[in-house]
Design an enzyme around this catalytic site. Sequence first.
Site: not given
Length: 530
Positions: A74, A101-102, A189, A191, A243-244, A246-248, A386
């Site tokens: 942070g 880190c923090y 870090h 990550e 909607s076409g 990826v999520d929907s 995602k």
Amino acid sequence: MSAPTGPARSAGPVTGGWATGEDAVLVVDFGAQYAQLIARRVREARVYSEIVPSTISAAEVRARNPVGIVLSGGPASVHVEGAPRLDPAIYELGIPVLGICYGAQLIAHQLGGEVAQTGRGEYGRTDVTLVDGGGRLGQVLPPQQSVWMSHFDAIVSVPEGFSVTARTEDCPVAMLESPTRQLYGVQYHPEVVHTPHGQELLVRFLVEVCGCRQNWTMTNVIDHATENIRVQVGKGRAICGLSGGVDSAVAAALVHRAIGNQLTCVFVDTGLMRLGEADQVEDTFHRNFGIDLIHARAADRFFGRLAGVTDPEQKRKTIGELFIRVFEESSQGIDDARFLVQGTLYPDVIESGTATAAKIKSHHNVGGLPEDLDFELVEPLRSLFKDEVRRIGSELGLPDEIVWRQPFPGPGLAVRIIGEVTRERVAMLQLADAVVREEIHKAGLEREIWQAFAVLADIRSVGVMGDERTYGHPIIIRAVTSEDAMTADFARLPYDLLEKMASRIIGEVRGINRVAYDVTSKPPGTIEWE
Ligand code: XMP
């Protein structure tokens, strides 16, 4: 569809972790943007993770029963008044904690060590050397490794009972641990991609220290989600706006797997989609999956409303309002539908708390649905990132063109046409855009590039083709790399590729006599042109 009388209600997470029995890790968010990345890395290790605010109490942690806790980095200094702290009782729960880190500085500071402003912070690539073989956590790491640092304060002495297990030239404590108390800290870090052995350290913590079973797999997620959707919807009917994107698409495929023909999808065809996209939606969902699909062909109405509209905000508003009207009209026949499927993702859930995020969302919701529809929401992707959604889409058999589709704005090509949006101008842009995407695909750059598309400007300039003078429009090619669309860099496309795109566009699209490449990053530009 029932009358819009009350707010849409969310049923909360339905796929992840605690709901389904996977081992789960809490990622405590101390600000900046590190927490999401850590949570994703934990998931990559096939361990379910959830982000929680730093104000979480020990009792709340105990109630969730996690197998491990990671404290994020942070921007604050532990010495600043009001800097976020961890409820100290959390250190006493016996649940393994890894501070990054923090987070590491906080462990040192809160438990009696010393964090000082040495005046020699470390930023960027730094060499770390293990001390005493790296201790319980670091023993899998090379004796010396390159890591990513970003800190000003430094731990200069560790709390009683802790040992130092790594150091750098400027920083005497790069890793610390107390295996008996199950508390670990790392100043760098792990990550970020610039720490090549970072994931090994996280996996070591998750598997060896916390004893996590690595059972967060997409097959399990699909099975659990299917079960949960069945329980939630019962014998009811659900609607999903496609909607076409990826999520929907993945949400619809998942819900269809669970409840079959109790689901009806509505696809509002605005005429503003990219070349061939409307047919692809129909092919994939109706023909291949056998999903009940209402294809609302509303292009004429959209072009009618957009006639003479040139102001970008007015365009968005016009499209948004008509979209909702068409969606409502199309779903009127589905009388008893009580559930609305939405492709909400975990980052939307995390961000929906903050004021700036709320603003970004309202911008992005153009072309989406209003919040006052009287539905219960089915949100099977609420706990997913995602990349996980893409993996699920592939496992469910969705084609790559949908699973790997680049982000596309709700109002479609209308935001990529400067000036009036007419059928003819959309047709021109569709052809140019198809060339850009095709060439990016042929060059194998699709997955490296966040978005690549064409923009049609409403200016004209003189050119010469053959022996003829032309007076045509330019196409602007926009291609960017990005992690999250908040910032973006223009893609360094090879000149040969740009040349190929330019000559194809001018050769194949009547009325275009010039092609320009946008070399602006975001900020100061935006990704779209409108
Ligand atoms: P800008 O142009 O603001 O865009 O840099 C950032 C990202 O958002 C996408 N975008 C939208 N997505 N509905 C959406 O779902 C919208 O109305 C919308 N407008 C922009 C844009 O494509 C980029 O990825």
